[in-house]
Motif scaffolding. Structure first.
Motif, PDB file in Angstrom:
ATOM      1  N   ASP A   1       9.479  14.642  16.955  1.00  0.00           N
ATOM      2  CA  ASP A   1      10.011  13.448  16.302  1.00  0.00           C
ATOM      3  C   ASP A   1       8.918  12.472  15.894  1.00  0.00           C
ATOM      4  OD1 ASP A   1      12.588  14.348  16.720  1.00  0.00           O
ATOM      5  OD2 ASP A   1      12.873  13.235  18.575  1.00  0.00           O
ATOM      6  N   TYR A   2       7.936  12.305  16.764  1.00  0.00           N
ATOM      7  CA  TYR A   2       6.994  11.186  16.639  1.00  0.00           C
ATOM      8  C   TYR A   2       5.754  11.506  15.799  1.00  0.00           C
ATOM      9  CZ  TYR A   2       4.478   6.974  18.120  1.00  0.00           C
ATOM     10  OH  TYR A   2       3.810   5.777  18.142  1.00  0.00           O
TER      11      TYR A   2
ATOM     12  N   ILE B   1       5.972  25.712  16.705  1.00  0.00           N
ATOM     13  CA  ILE B   1       6.849  26.401  15.756  1.00  0.00           C
ATOM     14  C   ILE B   1       8.310  26.044  15.995  1.00  0.00           C
ATOM     15  CG2 ILE B   1       7.755  28.685  15.108  1.00  0.00           C
ATOM     16  CD1 ILE B   1       4.923  29.783  15.524  1.00  0.00           C
ATOM     17  N   VAL B   2       8.721  26.033  17.261  1.00  0.00           N
ATOM     18  CA  VAL B   2      10.120  25.774  17.578  1.00  0.00           C
ATOM     19  C   VAL B   2      10.506  24.334  17.271  1.00  0.00           C
ATOM     20  CG1 VAL B   2      11.851  25.772  19.420  1.00  0.00           C
ATOM     21  CG2 VAL B   2      10.190  27.615  19.307  1.00  0.00           C
ATOM     22  N   THR B   3       9.584  23.375  17.480  1.00  0.00           N
ATOM     23  CA  THR B   3       9.921  21.979  17.186  1.00  0.00           C
ATOM     24  C   THR B   3      10.204  21.761  15.708  1.00  0.00           C
ATOM     25  OG1 THR B   3       7.598  21.323  16.870  1.00  0.00           O
ATOM     26  CG2 THR B   3       8.507  21.065  19.077  1.00  0.00           C
ATOM     27  N   GLN B   4       9.695  22.644  14.844  1.00  0.00           N
ATOM     28  CA  GLN B   4       9.854  22.489  13.399  1.00  0.00           C
ATOM     29  C   GLN B   4      11.113  23.156  12.863  1.00  0.00           C
ATOM     30  OE1 GLN B   4       5.024  22.461  12.436  1.00  0.00           O
ATOM     31  NE2 GLN B   4       6.279  24.191  11.812  1.00  0.00           N
ATOM     32  N   LEU B   5      11.865  23.830  13.722  1.00  0.00           N
ATOM     33  CA  LEU B   5      12.987  24.619  13.243  1.00  0.00           C
ATOM     34  C   LEU B   5      14.213  23.788  12.900  1.00  0.00           C
ATOM     35  CD1 LEU B   5      12.753  27.695  15.638  1.00  0.00           C
ATOM     36  CD2 LEU B   5      11.981  27.527  13.271  1.00  0.00           C
ATOM     37  N   SER B   6      14.417  22.664  13.594  1.00  0.00           N
ATOM     38  CA  SER B   6      15.610  21.851  13.329  1.00  0.00           C
ATOM     39  C   SER B   6      15.376  20.436  13.809  1.00  0.00           C
ATOM     40  CB  SER B   6      16.834  22.446  14.037  1.00  0.00           C
ATOM     41  OG  SER B   6      17.959  21.604  13.902  1.00  0.00           O
ATOM     42  N   SER B   7      15.393  19.485  12.896  1.00  0.00           N
ATOM     43  CA  SER B   7      15.209  18.092  13.282  1.00  0.00           C
ATOM     44  C   SER B   7      16.490  17.483  13.833  1.00  0.00           C
ATOM     45  CB  SER B   7      14.711  17.276  12.087  1.00  0.00           C
ATOM     46  OG  SER B   7      15.650  17.357  11.018  1.00  0.00           O
ATOM     47  N   SER B   8      17.647  17.888  13.285  1.00  0.00           N
ATOM     48  CA  SER B   8      18.913  17.287  13.700  1.00  0.00           C
ATOM     49  C   SER B   8      19.371  17.768  15.067  1.00  0.00           C
ATOM     50  CB  SER B   8      20.006  17.593  12.661  1.00  0.00           C
ATOM     51  OG  SER B   8      20.221  18.993  12.563  1.00  0.00           O
ATOM     52  N   SER B   9      18.936  18.978  15.475  1.00  0.00           N
ATOM     53  CA  SER B   9      19.320  19.525  16.783  1.00  0.00           C
ATOM     54  C   SER B   9      18.083  19.861  17.612  1.00  0.00           C
ATOM     55  CB  SER B   9      20.189  20.779  16.595  1.00  0.00           C
ATOM     56  OG  SER B   9      21.360  20.490  15.875  1.00  0.00           O
ATOM     57  N   ARG B  10      17.031  19.089  17.434  1.00  0.00           N
ATOM     58  CA  ARG B  10      15.768  19.423  18.079  1.00  0.00           C
ATOM     59  C   ARG B  10      15.877  19.455  19.603  1.00  0.00           C
ATOM     60  NH1 ARG B  10      11.997  16.395  15.277  1.00  0.00           N
ATOM     61  NH2 ARG B  10      11.434  18.216  14.063  1.00  0.00           N
ATOM     62  N   GLY B  11      16.613  18.505  20.196  1.00  0.00           N
ATOM     63  CA  GLY B  11      16.762  18.490  21.653  1.00  0.00           C
ATOM     64  C   GLY B  11      17.446  19.747  22.144  1.00  0.00           C
ATOM     65  N   THR B  12      18.481  20.176  21.458  1.00  0.00           N
ATOM     66  CA  THR B  12      19.185  21.405  21.826  1.00  0.00           C
ATOM     67  C   THR B  12      18.269  22.608  21.702  1.00  0.00           C
ATOM     68  OG1 THR B  12      21.251  20.446  20.985  1.00  0.00           O
ATOM     69  CG2 THR B  12      21.222  22.822  21.332  1.00  0.00           C
ATOM     70  N   VAL B  13      17.545  22.686  20.596  1.00  0.00           N
ATOM     71  CA  VAL B  13      16.646  23.811  20.353  1.00  0.00           C
ATOM     72  C   VAL B  13      15.556  23.895  21.422  1.00  0.00           C
ATOM     73  CG1 VAL B  13      14.883  24.724  18.779  1.00  0.00           C
ATOM     74  CG2 VAL B  13      17.059  23.914  17.875  1.00  0.00           C
ATOM     75  N   MET B  14      14.926  22.771  21.747  1.00  0.00           N
ATOM     76  CA  MET B  14      13.830  22.793  22.707  1.00  0.00           C
ATOM     77  C   MET B  14      14.325  23.089  24.124  1.00  0.00           C
ATOM     78  SD  MET B  14      11.368  22.567  20.737  1.00  0.00           S
ATOM     79  CE  MET B  14      10.180  22.771  22.064  1.00  0.00           C
TER      80      MET B  14
END
Length: 394
Positions: free
Chosen positions: A121-122, A318-331
């Motif tokens: 995010d930052y 790589i994984v942090t870049q996959l989805s900004s709207s669901s980043r917490g779920t993805v990580m």
């Protein structure tokens, strides 16, 4: 102090403490067994409880992170982590200590995935690789610095004192985060809790990235768990000498992570992970053939853990870049796959190392690393998502 440097230092502190706690329990098992009057094998359930609750909590807390924001999740996680660490040493009842370790794992599961989400995010895309490498190196430093320091404290005082110190430092970090860490990624996703999971698992790119993380962790940590056993059996190293040897692994891991932040930006993140996992394949395969010379074994372990650390660090980017709207779920899910890979690798290697040979164990881990290399090369599409910084907070 520059705001980005301050943010990096605070996130680094979170991971350093988690790294210390993760690795410090292993050398304490004999002391804990004696103090709590349980068998050494039973004491091993302290690690199981930590890992199990980490996986379970990190799975279900991802959507919550997307709803309420990263800073709040990190704060709650580190507060639980701090209190549970202190509680670990407060009782002489094994069952209560077991609950304390489970809560420590739950606290780490709240905090750790949200550190990666916060970075996404930052920081800008150009900054993420270097920042992620720095933060990831905190785990290695926890092994290189924290574990020997904690072991010394346990030897001259008690193992409980090590957890008191760890928990007390964590409380200080909680206060600093509350005061100085900007809000970032707050309430970025207000959608239904379960829709967040559905949205993630319907994306092929994300699922294959999770599988890459799983196999990297399987190969890396599955065999590492029994490295001390192999050193004792092959080279007759006692516990203290094995500990010194394992510093080589920690240094290799640290250097690999630092180089990853620079090299991955030059060759591409996806290609870098594919290459570094192939290096893991080679070093894991030839490890059992180095049993005739401890120096060769040390070089091979250094290369293996350097490649493993590099792969781990850049997979987070790589994984942090996959989805900004669901980043917490993805990580959070990515961390669950990582710990699932670690647990699976340790279990399978544990079976093969007893019933078969060390070569079979290294071969299985080599195949896991090769699987990671093939999956990311063939099935994962690298994204270059541009996310606006929130440097001024919100």
């Amino acid at each position: 102090m520059n705001k980005k440097i301050l943010v990096t230092v605070l996130l680094f502190a979170v991971f350093f403490l988690i790294g210390c706690d993760t690795f410090i329990i292993s050398p304490f098992i004999p002391l804990i067994s004696k103090t709590l009057n349980v068998a050494a094998g039973t004491s091993g359930y302290l690690v199981t409880a930590y890992s199990l609750f980490y996986v379970l909590v990190s799975i279900f807390m991802g959507p919550l992170s997307d709803m309420i924001g990263r800073k709040k999740m990190i704060l709650v996680g580190m507060a639980v982590f701090a209190l549970a660490s202190i509680a670990t040493g407060l009782t002489s009842v094994f069952a209560i200590t077991l609950v304390a370790r489970a809560l420590t794992g739950a606290g780490a599961a709240f905090a750790a995935p949200n550190v990666w989400s916060y970075i996404g995010d930052y920081f800008s895309d150009a900054e993420r690789s270097k920042v992620t490498a720095v933060i990831a190196s905190a785990l290695s430093l926890g092994m290189i610095i924290g574990v020997p320091a904690g072991s010394a404290l346990a030897q001259f005082m008690s193992w409980q004192q090590a957890f008191y110190v760890l928990g007390s430092i964590a409380i200080v970090v909680v206060v600093l985060i509350l005061a100085f860490l900007p809000m970032s990624g707050s309430a970025v996703n207000k959608q239904n809790y379960f829709i967040s999971f559905k949205k993630v698992f319907l994306q092929r790119n994300i699922v294959f990235s999770f599988l890459t993380t799983f196999f990297v962790a399987f190969a890396n940590f599955g065999l590492y768990t029994f490295l001390g056993y192999w050193l004792n059996k092959t080279f007759k190293l006692n516990t203290s000498m094995s500990g010194l040897f394992l510093i080589i692994a920690g240094v290799g891991n640290l250097i690999g992570m630092q180089l990853a932040g620079v090299l991955s930006n030059k060759v591409g993140k996806k290609k870098f992970v594919s290459i570094s996992t192939l290096i893991m394949v080679a070093s894991l395969f030839i490890l059992s053939f180095s049993s005739f010379n401890i120096i060769l074994a040390g070089i091979d372990v250094f290369v293996w853990l350097a490649a493993g650390g590099a792969s781990f660090a850049i997979m987070q980017v790589i994984v942090t870049q996959l989805s900004s709207s669901s980043r917490g779920t993805v990580m959070s899910l990515n961390n669950s796959f990582m710990w699932a890979g670690t647990a699976s690798g340790s279990a399978i290697v544990g079976i093969t190392i007893n019933g078969l040979t060390f070569f079979v164990s290294t071969l299985i881990c080599s195949v896991a690393a090769l699987s990671a290399s093939l999956i990311i090369r063939i099935f994962v599409v690298e994204t270059n998502e541009i996310i606006s910084n929130q440097n001024d907070g919100n």
